[in-house]
Design a protein around this motif. Sequence first.
Motif, PDB file in Angstrom:
ATOM      1  N   ARG A  11       0.804  -1.237   0.000  1.00 23.47           N
ATOM      2  CA  ARG A  11       0.000   0.000   0.000  1.00 23.47           C
ATOM      3  C   ARG A  11       0.832   1.279   0.000  1.00 23.47           C
ATOM      4  NH1 ARG A  11      -5.330   1.198   3.171  1.00 23.47           N
ATOM      5  NH2 ARG A  11      -5.479   2.814   1.604  1.00 23.47           N
ATOM      6  N   ILE A  48      -6.011  -9.959   1.208  1.00 25.45           N
ATOM      7  CA  ILE A  48      -5.221 -10.872   2.036  1.00 25.45           C
ATOM      8  C   ILE A  48      -6.204 -11.639   2.900  1.00 25.45           C
ATOM      9  CG2 ILE A  48      -3.546 -11.060   3.925  1.00 25.45           C
ATOM     10  CD1 ILE A  48      -2.108  -8.623   2.761  1.00 25.45           C
ATOM     11  N   ILE A  74      -7.236  -5.038   1.139  1.00 28.53           N
ATOM     12  CA  ILE A  74      -6.200  -4.388   1.957  1.00 28.53           C
ATOM     13  C   ILE A  74      -6.527  -2.924   2.274  1.00 28.53           C
ATOM     14  CG2 ILE A  74      -4.306  -5.943   1.333  1.00 28.53           C
ATOM     15  CD1 ILE A  74      -3.233  -3.735  -0.534  1.00 28.53           C
ATOM     16  N   ARG A  75      -7.489  -2.347   1.530  1.00 27.60           N
ATOM     17  CA  ARG A  75      -7.902  -0.979   1.873  1.00 27.60           C
ATOM     18  C   ARG A  75      -8.685  -0.940   3.189  1.00 27.60           C
ATOM     19  NH1 ARG A  75      -9.643   0.768  -4.187  1.00 27.60           N
ATOM     20  NH2 ARG A  75     -10.356  -1.388  -4.062  1.00 27.60           N
ATOM     21  N   VAL A  86      -7.759  -2.825   5.786  1.00 26.94           N
ATOM     22  CA  VAL A  86      -6.834  -3.303   6.817  1.00 26.94           C
ATOM     23  C   VAL A  86      -6.025  -2.101   7.307  1.00 26.94           C
ATOM     24  CG1 VAL A  86      -4.850  -4.834   7.218  1.00 26.94           C
ATOM     25  CG2 VAL A  86      -6.671  -5.558   5.681  1.00 26.94           C
ATOM     26  N   GLN A 118      -2.839   0.088   8.515  1.00 30.60           N
ATOM     27  CA  GLN A 118      -1.434   0.066   8.103  1.00 30.60           C
ATOM     28  C   GLN A 118      -0.621  -0.819   9.060  1.00 30.60           C
ATOM     29  OE1 GLN A 118       0.328   1.179   5.582  1.00 30.60           O
ATOM     30  NE2 GLN A 118      -1.304   2.242   4.488  1.00 30.60           N
ATOM     31  N   SER A 123      -1.585  -3.493  10.829  1.00 25.29           N
ATOM     32  CA  SER A 123      -1.696  -4.940  10.620  1.00 25.29           C
ATOM     33  C   SER A 123      -1.163  -5.357   9.256  1.00 25.29           C
ATOM     34  CB  SER A 123      -3.113  -5.461  10.862  1.00 25.29           C
ATOM     35  OG  SER A 123      -4.065  -4.556  10.461  1.00 25.29           O
ATOM     36  N   LEU A 124      -1.226  -4.445   8.278  1.00 25.40           N
ATOM     37  CA  LEU A 124      -0.642  -4.753   6.975  1.00 25.40           C
ATOM     38  C   LEU A 124       0.885  -4.894   7.101  1.00 25.40           C
ATOM     39  CD1 LEU A 124      -1.642  -5.101   4.029  1.00 25.40           C
ATOM     40  CD2 LEU A 124      -0.946  -2.735   3.634  1.00 25.40           C
ATOM     41  N   ARG A 125       1.495  -3.976   7.830  1.00 26.41           N
ATOM     42  CA  ARG A 125       2.955  -4.022   8.040  1.00 26.41           C
ATOM     43  C   ARG A 125       3.361  -5.270   8.832  1.00 26.41           C
ATOM     44  NH1 ARG A 125       2.691  -0.986   4.762  1.00 26.41           N
ATOM     45  NH2 ARG A 125       3.091   1.242   4.540  1.00 26.41           N
TER      46      ARG A 125
END
Length: 229
Positions: free
Chosen positions: A52, A63, A68-69, A71, A73, A75-77
């Motif tokens: 992102r 995911i 992912i929009r 989620v 940042q 938890s994405l990281r």
Amino acid sequence: DGVVKFEDVRFAYDPSRPILKGLSFEVPAGKTVAIVGPSGAGKSTISRLLFRLYDVSGGHIRIDGQDIRDVTQTSLRAAIGMVPQDTVLFNDTIRYNIRYGRWNASDAEVEEAAQTAQIDAFIKASPKGYETEVGERGLKLSGGEKQRVAIARTVLKSPPILVLDEATSALDSHTEHEIQGALERVSQNRTSLVIAHRLSTIVGADEIIVLDQGRISERGTHAQLLEHG
Ligand code: ADP
Ligand code: ADP
């Protein structure tokens, strides 16, 4: 468990010049998918979108089914471990740079990660080992060594999803072989997306996607692609 899915993904940095023109593929849990294609095809863009750094202009990246929009940042990281093609290391020791992946890791865990990333031979060969400083004040690491330190950092972090953007700079064949070994060991049993700039790294991938001008031109296993010529 880290299933990555691209659904009809479109993207342009500049609206007048589309880079990805409706890209669909899936990285099943625990599998390795390699993206190959000529320079400028949009390979690195795929990893930037997954992390992102940019948002898609059409379609969805999911995911485990979640766009992912939606989620955070954080938890994405936490879900994605990214080894970028140009690794920037802190001007500190190798140990510090690896430990950055997980501060509470024990020395034994740091050493195990170094071993998996095949940087340990280098560490043992240097007089101060893990305490060798990288960067200007200390010994200069080559591009391949830096990337292996970054791989060790990611191994220590142990994320469910791994994104590896292979270095594009010219590496000697010994270094290339070591990096390939490191990538293979690290991606084993982990959902992995490998942005491959070298053919040697894709042999072990479960699926290879050939990208050309923002579209998939071919896909299959290494053997299948060889059959089709
Ligand atoms: P690859 O990794 O396959 O070499 P990239 O994904 O890096 O390709 O780039 C795809 C295309 O997007 C290239 O034509 C490149 O010039 C362009 N591009 C890459 N980054 C940017 C950016 N930040 N702004 C505008 N265009 C970009
Ligand atoms: P690589 O080709 O090694 O993947 P990059 O992905 O960083 O390198 O860039 C790919 C191409 O995109 C390069 O030709 C670069 O000049 C171009 N590019 C990168 N960032 C930008 C940008 N902000 N604007 C326009 N072009 C860019």
